[in-house]
Write an enzyme that holds these catalytic residues in place. Structure first.
Site, PDB file in Angstrom:
ATOM      1  CB  SER A 121      -0.862  -0.032   1.280  1.00  0.00           C
ATOM      2  OG  SER A 121      -0.151   0.253   2.228  1.00  0.00           O
TER       3      SER A 121
ATOM      4  CE  LYS B  46      -2.328   1.988   4.805  1.00  0.00           C
ATOM      5  NZ  LYS B  46      -1.651   0.923   5.156  1.00  0.00           N
TER       6      LYS B  46
END
EC number: 3.4.21.88
Length: 241
Positions: free
Chosen positions: A162, A200
């Site tokens: 990701s 993230k």
């Protein structure tokens, strides 16, 4: 001599590397330079590489290292170790021996190498959050220039894709400085709802916290403040070839 756009892009990449330890994505570069397409960014990067200011690392999407800066950006030569804060670089290296299970993160100087041995505390998801990190798995030698003089550091092995547009791939080892605070745009280790850890990009919006992936295949996830605990900020990246 660099064009205005080439100079702007080089400065943007350099500042992002200093701040996050990883280069910006092509979309971020395009927005920063107010260009309409990524093809313009490709041409600028190629020009900077041909002139010896940056180097693209093989077999790695958007992994860029700034080699030197022009005088107008305070350069004048090849970049060395950082003086005020770290000069983040992608380090090609290997893994150390396995650590004893359950060992706490610790710093061990590696004799005569200018490096410190960090414990790899486990795996971190760069994808859908996985169960929280629970035990040490191995050790890795980290250049001292990558570590700040204050605070504790630890390493984690990345699982998932990701964050590929931020230059972080599955299998990389990320170096984390332990902190419970983050600024918007920081890449952080976030503990979600007390039991799931993920890597993230952090953004606070009012009383909500958004965790952004660097891959369009993954959605941005929003949480209330009490659902997310920042456990550290990315300061470097180590890759084994």
């Amino acid at each position: 001599m660099l064009t205005k756009k080439q100079l702007q892009l080089l400065e943007f990449i350099h500042k992002r590397l200093q701040k996050d330890g990883v280069p910006p994505s092509f979309d971020e570069m395009k927005t920063a330079l107010d260009l309409r397409s990524k093809s313009g960014i490709h041409r600028l990067i190629t020009a900077l590489e041909e002139r010896g200011f940056i180097r693209r690392l093989a077999h790695r999407a958007r992994a860029i290292e700034v080699i030197r800066l022009p005088d107008s950006l305070g350069g004048g030569g090849a970049l060395g170790a950082a003086s005020d804060g770290f000069q983040p670089k992608v380090i090609a290296g290997g893994r150390g021996d396995s650590a004893d299970g359950g060992a706490a993160a610790e710093l061990k100087p590696v004799a005569d190498t200018g490096a410190t041995e960090l414990t790899i505390m486990g795996r971190i998801a760069a994808g859908v959050p996985i169960e929280a990190i629970n035990q040490a798995a191995a050790h890795v030698a980290v250049p001292n220039a990558m570590l700040s003089s204050s605070g504790q550091h630890y390493a984690l092995e990345v699982r998932g894709d990701s964050m590929i547009d931020a230059g972080i791939n599955d299998g990389d080892v990320v170096v984390i400085r332990e902190t419970d605070a983050a600024d918007n745009g920081d890449i952080v280790v976030a503990l979600v709802e007390g039991h799931e850890a993920t890597l993230k990009r952090f953004e606070r919006k009012g009383r909500m916290i958004e965790l952004h992936a660097a891959n369009p295949a993954y959605p941005t996830r929003s949480y209330t403040e009490d659902q997310v605990k920042v456990q550290g900020r990315l300061v470097g990246l180590i890759r084994t070839y």
